[in-house]
Design an enzyme around this catalytic site. Structure first.
Site, mmCIF file in Angstrom:
data_model
loop_
_atom_site.group_PDB
_atom_site.id
_atom_site.type_symbol
_atom_site.label_atom_id
_atom_site.label_comp_id
_atom_site.label_asym_id
_atom_site.label_seq_id
_atom_site.Cartn_x
_atom_site.Cartn_y
_atom_site.Cartn_z
ATOM 1 C CG MET A 17 -2.085 -0.994 1.055
ATOM 2 S SD MET A 17 -2.999 -0.875 -0.505
ATOM 3 C CE MET A 17 -3.786 0.720 -0.332
ATOM 4 C CG ASP A 36 9.796 -0.115 4.672
ATOM 5 O OD1 ASP A 36 10.267 -0.889 5.534
ATOM 6 O OD2 ASP A 36 8.692 -0.307 4.143
ATOM 7 C CB VAL A 90 4.140 0.598 9.163
ATOM 8 C CG1 VAL A 90 4.967 1.833 8.823
ATOM 9 C CG2 VAL A 90 3.378 0.805 10.462
ATOM 10 C CD GLU A 92 -4.273 -2.974 10.314
ATOM 11 O OE1 GLU A 92 -3.666 -2.099 9.679
ATOM 12 O OE2 GLU A 92 -5.380 -2.789 10.824
ATOM 13 C CE LYS A 97 -1.414 0.051 10.864
ATOM 14 N NZ LYS A 97 -0.889 0.588 9.608
ATOM 15 C CB SER A 119 -6.920 -3.023 7.322
ATOM 16 O OG SER A 119 -6.103 -3.022 6.200
ATOM 17 C CG HIS A 140 -9.540 1.282 4.281
ATOM 18 N ND1 HIS A 140 -10.635 0.492 3.986
ATOM 19 C CD2 HIS A 140 -8.458 0.483 4.142
ATOM 20 C CE1 HIS A 140 -10.224 -0.715 3.680
ATOM 21 N NE2 HIS A 140 -8.905 -0.755 3.760
ATOM 22 C CG ASN A 143 -3.861 -3.516 -3.324
ATOM 23 O OD1 ASN A 143 -3.181 -2.994 -4.200
ATOM 24 N ND2 ASN A 143 -3.593 -4.711 -2.826
ATOM 25 C CG ASN A 190 -10.819 -4.120 5.856
ATOM 26 O OD1 ASN A 190 -10.960 -4.983 4.992
ATOM 27 N ND2 ASN A 190 -9.913 -3.169 5.775
HETATM 28 N N1 LIG Z 1 -2.898 -4.776 1.345
HETATM 29 C C1 LIG Z 1 -4.023 -4.104 1.182
HETATM 30 O O1 LIG Z 1 -4.797 -4.381 0.252
HETATM 31 C C2 LIG Z 1 -4.387 -2.988 2.113
HETATM 32 C C3 LIG Z 1 -5.449 -2.120 1.749
HETATM 33 C C4 LIG Z 1 -5.732 -1.027 2.590
HETATM 34 C C5 LIG Z 1 -5.011 -0.831 3.756
HETATM 35 N N2 LIG Z 1 -3.998 -1.705 4.082
HETATM 36 C C6 LIG Z 1 -3.251 -1.407 5.291
HETATM 37 O O2 LIG Z 1 -2.053 -0.735 4.885
HETATM 38 C C7 LIG Z 1 -0.996 -0.994 5.825
HETATM 39 C C8 LIG Z 1 0.187 -1.604 5.097
HETATM 40 O O3 LIG Z 1 -0.235 -2.834 4.504
HETATM 41 P P1 LIG Z 1 0.559 -3.500 3.286
HETATM 42 O O4 LIG Z 1 -0.385 -4.441 2.648
HETATM 43 O O5 LIG Z 1 1.237 -2.440 2.494
HETATM 44 O O6 LIG Z 1 1.651 -4.323 4.110
HETATM 45 P P2 LIG Z 1 3.108 -4.777 3.636
HETATM 46 O O7 LIG Z 1 3.493 -5.894 4.526
HETATM 47 O O8 LIG Z 1 3.151 -4.975 2.169
HETATM 48 O O9 LIG Z 1 4.007 -3.475 3.969
HETATM 49 C C9 LIG Z 1 4.237 -2.993 5.252
HETATM 50 C C10 LIG Z 1 5.544 -2.224 5.209
HETATM 51 O O10 LIG Z 1 5.736 -1.571 6.479
HETATM 52 C C11 LIG Z 1 7.135 -1.565 6.707
HETATM 53 N N3 LIG Z 1 7.475 -1.273 8.080
HETATM 54 C C12 LIG Z 1 7.434 -2.092 9.168
HETATM 55 N N4 LIG Z 1 7.897 -1.447 10.253
HETATM 56 C C13 LIG Z 1 8.234 -0.179 9.855
HETATM 57 C C14 LIG Z 1 8.776 0.959 10.511
HETATM 58 N N5 LIG Z 1 9.079 0.920 11.812
HETATM 59 N N6 LIG Z 1 9.016 2.081 9.788
HETATM 60 C C15 LIG Z 1 8.730 2.122 8.465
HETATM 61 N N7 LIG Z 1 8.216 1.066 7.787
HETATM 62 C C16 LIG Z 1 7.963 -0.071 8.466
HETATM 63 C C17 LIG Z 1 7.546 -2.981 6.279
HETATM 64 O O11 LIG Z 1 8.957 -3.094 6.117
HETATM 65 C C18 LIG Z 1 6.777 -3.140 4.992
HETATM 66 O O12 LIG Z 1 7.514 -2.693 3.868
HETATM 67 C C19 LIG Z 1 -1.611 -1.916 6.883
HETATM 68 O O13 LIG Z 1 -2.089 -1.158 7.942
HETATM 69 C C20 LIG Z 1 -2.756 -2.570 6.120
HETATM 70 O O14 LIG Z 1 -3.726 -3.082 6.988
HETATM 71 C C21 LIG Z 1 -3.671 -2.761 3.283
#
Ligand SMILES: NC(=O)c1ccc[n+]([C@@H]2O[C@H](COP(=O)([O-])OP(=O)(O)OC[C@H]3O[C@@H](n4cnc5c(N)ncnc54)[C@H](O)[C@@H]3O)[C@@H](O)[C@H]2O)c1
Length: 286
Positions: A17, A36, A90, A92, A97, A119, A140, A143, A190
């Site tokens: 995301m 990141d 970051v 979930e 967070k 989420s 929110h 994707n 969600n």
């Molecule tokens: N995947 C989806 O379809 C979707 C849709 C909407 C919202 N979300 C939400 O978006 C957020 C990210 O989800 P995602 O799917 O991208 O997950 P992901 O696992 O692909 O990415 C998460 C990223 O956060 C990074 N991270 C972890 N600790 C960190 C820190 N201390 N500082 C900076 N970066 C850090 C990780 O290295 C990773 O690159 C979550 O809260 C998720 O619930 C996801």
């Protein structure tokens, strides 16, 4: 913060995301600083943003006449000082967070809107960890956000009018349309979707239907664009399990307890598109 004058925005987290959100900003000419934890992730994210931006132009999401916004990457949260807006995306996990938001809100100017793309974690719970809870709102994003341009805009009980107005101006600049909703575990989408995915996975686990049959029923019979299991593969099964845990812990509703099949897939590293295998095979996926 008006349309064309928005300054550099900060995106925290360069996963599925974070790269999607950064793509929308870059594609619309907005400069981004992307944070990141390691350079390898940031390198992969940069390549993905370049590829998605190109695709977005080909598909008409971005104006070909608008130059890309500058993309800067860093592992140092201090580099976001002066950002016009912060978007946290970051993993979930509530404690992670909380840590990231505490660090980020310590360095940005008071009054800067701080957005969480969580989420399912209630916005007010996250705001508790921020220097100024009134600056915090939820957005929110879907994707991938350059193709799905509607978002949930979540107003927490402490979100100020100014923060909501800033979030709306940011969304307008990013070409995204908000649906305004209230706070609570999983918000609207969600709270419903994660439960449906869990139930669909349980149907496969129980041997009632194959993943193909489950999704064919939803697309064919109900006219959904994708079935719940293809959607789960797109989201990432690791994120689905994390979101279900967030919902279970905050509602006590057993319908959100992740089923054994979901847990087994995550344990086996089968996260969906991002590992090329989940409920389905994804040859050549990102
Ligand atoms: N995947 C989806 O379809 C979707 C849709 C909407 C919202 N979300 C939400 O978006 C957020 C990210 O989800 P995602 O799917 O991208 O997950 P992901 O696992 O692909 O990415 C998460 C990223 O956060 C990074 N991270 C972890 N600790 C960190 C820190 N201390 N500082 C900076 N970066 C850090 C990780 O290295 C990773 O690159 C979550 O809260 C998720 O619930 C996801």
């Amino acid at each position: 913060m008006t349309g064309s004058t928005i300054g550099r925005i900060a995106v925290l987290g360069a996963g599925v995301m974070g790269t999607g959100i950064a793509t929308v900003a870059v594609g619309r000419g907005v400069p981004v600083v992307l944070v990141d934890v390691d350079q390898a992730t940031l390198g992969k994210a940069t390549a993905s943003i370049r590829q998605q931006t190109r695709l977005g132009r080909l598909m008409g999401s971005f104006d070909a006449a608008v130059a890309d916004g500058e993309l800067t990457t860093t592992t140092l949260v201090g580099a976001i000082a002066g950002a016009a807006a912060v978007i946290e995306s970051v993993t979930e996990k509530a404690d992670l967070k909380a840590m990231v938001l505490t660090a980020a809100t310590a360095v940005v100017t008071p009054g800067t809107v701080v957005v969480s793309n969580t989420s399912a974690i209630p916005i007010d719970e996250l705001a508790e960890h921020c220097a100024r809870p009134e600056d915090v709102v939820g957005i929110h994003f879907m994707n991938p956000p350059y193709l799905i341009r509607t978002v949930e805009l979540i107003r927490g009980p402490r979100s100020s009018d100014a923060a909501i107005a800033a979030a709306e101006a940011l969304l307008a600049r990013l070409g995204q349309t908000p649906v305004r909703v209230g706070d609570g575990p999983g918000f609207v989408i969600n709270r419903v979707l994660q439960r449906s995915i869990n139930e669909a996975a349980r149907i496969v686990q129980d041997g009632v239907a194959t993943p193909e049959a489950v999704d064919a029923a939803f697309t064919g019979c109900l006219g959904h664009r994708t079935g719940p299991l293809a959607t789960a593969d797109l989201i990432g099964l690791d994120n689905v399990v994390d979101s279900l845990h967030v919902l279970l812990e905050r509602t006590g509703d057993e319908g959100y307890r992740p089923c054994e099949l979901l847990l087994a897939k995550v344990k086996a590293g089968e996260f969906g598109r991002k590992t090329r295998r989940g409920f389905f095979e994804h040859e050549g996926a990102l």
